[in-house]
Write an enzyme that holds these catalytic residues in place. Structure first.
Site, mmCIF file in Angstrom:
data_model
loop_
_atom_site.group_PDB
_atom_site.id
_atom_site.type_symbol
_atom_site.label_atom_id
_atom_site.label_comp_id
_atom_site.label_asym_id
_atom_site.label_seq_id
_atom_site.Cartn_x
_atom_site.Cartn_y
_atom_site.Cartn_z
ATOM 1 N N TYR A 50 -5.575 4.677 -4.987
ATOM 2 C CA TYR A 50 -4.246 4.128 -4.716
ATOM 3 C C TYR A 50 -3.251 5.236 -4.348
ATOM 4 O O TYR A 50 -2.166 4.954 -3.847
ATOM 5 C CB TYR A 50 -3.709 3.367 -5.924
ATOM 6 C CG TYR A 50 -4.507 2.159 -6.342
ATOM 7 C CD1 TYR A 50 -5.536 1.650 -5.562
ATOM 8 C CD2 TYR A 50 -4.227 1.515 -7.551
ATOM 9 C CE1 TYR A 50 -6.268 0.542 -5.967
ATOM 10 C CE2 TYR A 50 -4.953 0.407 -7.964
ATOM 11 C CZ TYR A 50 -5.975 -0.066 -7.178
ATOM 12 O OH TYR A 50 -6.696 -1.159 -7.606
ATOM 13 N N HIS A 64 -15.200 1.418 -9.132
ATOM 14 C CA HIS A 64 -14.300 0.623 -8.300
ATOM 15 C C HIS A 64 -15.040 -0.377 -7.409
ATOM 16 O O HIS A 64 -14.588 -1.514 -7.225
ATOM 17 C CB HIS A 64 -13.451 1.555 -7.435
ATOM 18 C CG HIS A 64 -12.154 0.969 -7.006
ATOM 19 N ND1 HIS A 64 -11.021 1.722 -6.804
ATOM 20 C CD2 HIS A 64 -11.789 -0.297 -6.732
ATOM 21 C CE1 HIS A 64 -10.024 0.951 -6.422
ATOM 22 N NE2 HIS A 64 -10.469 -0.293 -6.357
ATOM 23 N N LYS A 87 -9.916 4.143 -11.861
ATOM 24 C CA LYS A 87 -11.200 3.734 -11.278
ATOM 25 C C LYS A 87 -11.853 4.892 -10.519
ATOM 26 O O LYS A 87 -11.172 5.744 -9.961
ATOM 27 C CB LYS A 87 -10.991 2.548 -10.335
ATOM 28 C CG LYS A 87 -10.262 1.370 -10.984
ATOM 29 C CD LYS A 87 -9.997 0.246 -10.007
ATOM 30 C CE LYS A 87 -9.123 -0.826 -10.630
ATOM 31 N NZ LYS A 87 -7.689 -0.420 -10.704
ATOM 32 N N ASP A 105 -2.520 -0.823 -14.507
ATOM 33 C CA ASP A 105 -3.811 -0.755 -13.827
ATOM 34 C C ASP A 105 -3.671 0.080 -12.562
ATOM 35 O O ASP A 105 -2.966 -0.301 -11.629
ATOM 36 C CB ASP A 105 -4.300 -2.159 -13.478
ATOM 37 C CG ASP A 105 -5.664 -2.127 -12.811
ATOM 38 O OD1 ASP A 105 -6.666 -2.086 -13.542
ATOM 39 O OD2 ASP A 105 -5.707 -2.123 -11.563
#
Length: 328
Positions: A80, A138, A105, A75
């Site tokens: 990120y 997200h 996302k 994931d």
């Protein structure tokens, strides 16, 4: 193994294919499901390696360790800032792409329909893949294209963004689509849009012992939306508290498993996908070993979790300067 729950006499609603409750699991098998079946027919692994806050220089090795330990679900998210390292790691691992489940996302400043595919393509390139198994919105907040807060029109009505995701499914760039951090009101509004053709399969939310969200879980089950639990062991400052909770310690001792395994097993037994994050090899391996909790122990842990005031640790509403709370 995939568990599919038959209709229950206690409810007039047909129960979705993707769900199995702990009672059904106990009567059908002594183990927990390794996968759930989504409306598309795709099988999503029930335990994933979460890579949120996994730093550069360490996340790639964590991915390789996880794949060798048996994980097949990673994931990730564009925000990120580690998709490139994740993409390189799985590519070098020797595992076939079709045997993996990769999620990413859509960030807030790419909700404009003109920007959705561009964001997806960036993730695809970074992750070294031609498609995603799952792509999520997200947050239910749309920023303006310049990153400023916020785009009221697309926040109030996310369907233009969602419609673009549907198009990308038809193009073959995404296999399944969903959302993250949506409350019941926002998700219900999207599901009820008259022109929706592919309902959200997933809602990824903060879900743990301190924020168990039983109402959202029940609602999602009734509406065929699978919940994914991020921060499953607790949010910032909570993990140690979770693992030292007397009820968790008691169950771990009785079953001969670790406190982390108790909590992760509880999540799967509730019928959710679990996204534990770790870059420590021993913990990565530990987190994958789920065990069905006996009914009495499951009920005891569930009662302890839902019997107190919920504590959410991630709510960026104020930090983003929003004139409302995203979760209310």
């Amino acid at each position: 193994m995939v568990y599919v729950l038959a209709s229950s006499a206690r409810s007039t609603l047909p129960l979705p294919r993707i769900w199995e409750c702990h009672r059904a699991a106990s009567s059908a098998s002594s183990s927990l499901p390794s996968h759930y079946t989504l409306p598309s027919g795709d099988r999503i692994p029930s335990v994933a390696l979460g890579v949120w806050k996994a730093g550069r220089g360490e996340v790639g090795q964590a991915v390789k360790v996880a794949l060798d330990a048996g994980y097949r679900h990673i994931d990730d998210a564009r925000v990120y800032r580690n998709e490139e390292e994740v993409g390189a790691a799985w590519s070098e691992s020797g595992y076939k792409r079709e045997d993996l489940w990769i999620t990413s996302k859509l960030w807030n400043d790419h909700h404009d329909p003109r920007d959705v595919e561009k964001s997806l393509d960036a993730s695809l390139e970074a992750l070294n893949t031609t498609y995603l198994d799952l792509f999520l919105i997200h947050w239910p907040i749309a920023f303006n294209r310049d990153g400023s807060v916020y785009n009221k029109e697309l926040t109030d009505d996310p369907f233009p963004t969602w419609q673009k995701l549907e198009e990308l499914v038809k193009k073959g760039k995404i296999r399944n689509i969903g959302v993250s951090n949506f409350n019941i009101w926002r998700l219900s509004k999207l599901l009820s849009h008259p022109n929706i053709t592919i309902p959200p399969a997933i809602n990824q939310v903060e879900l743990n012992f301190w924020n168990p969200q039983p109402g959202l879980l029940a609602w999602a089950k009734a509406h065929n939306v699978l919940l994914e639990a991020y921060s499953p062991l607790g949010g910032d400052g909570q993990v140690g508290k979770t693992l030292s909770e007397p009820v968790v310690q008691e169950i771990a001792k009785e079953l001969g498993i670790t406190p982390a395994q108790v909590i992760i097993s509880w999540h799967v037994q509730r019928g959710t996908v679990v996204l534990p994050k770790s870059v420590t090899p021993s913990r990565i391996e530990e987190n994958l070993q789920v065990t069905r909790l006996p009914d009495a122990l499951f009920d005891k842990l569930e009662a302890a979790a839902v019997g107190k005031k919920p504590q959410r640790t991630l709510n960026p509403s104020k930090g983003w300067g929003l004139p409302f709370d995203l979760f209310e």
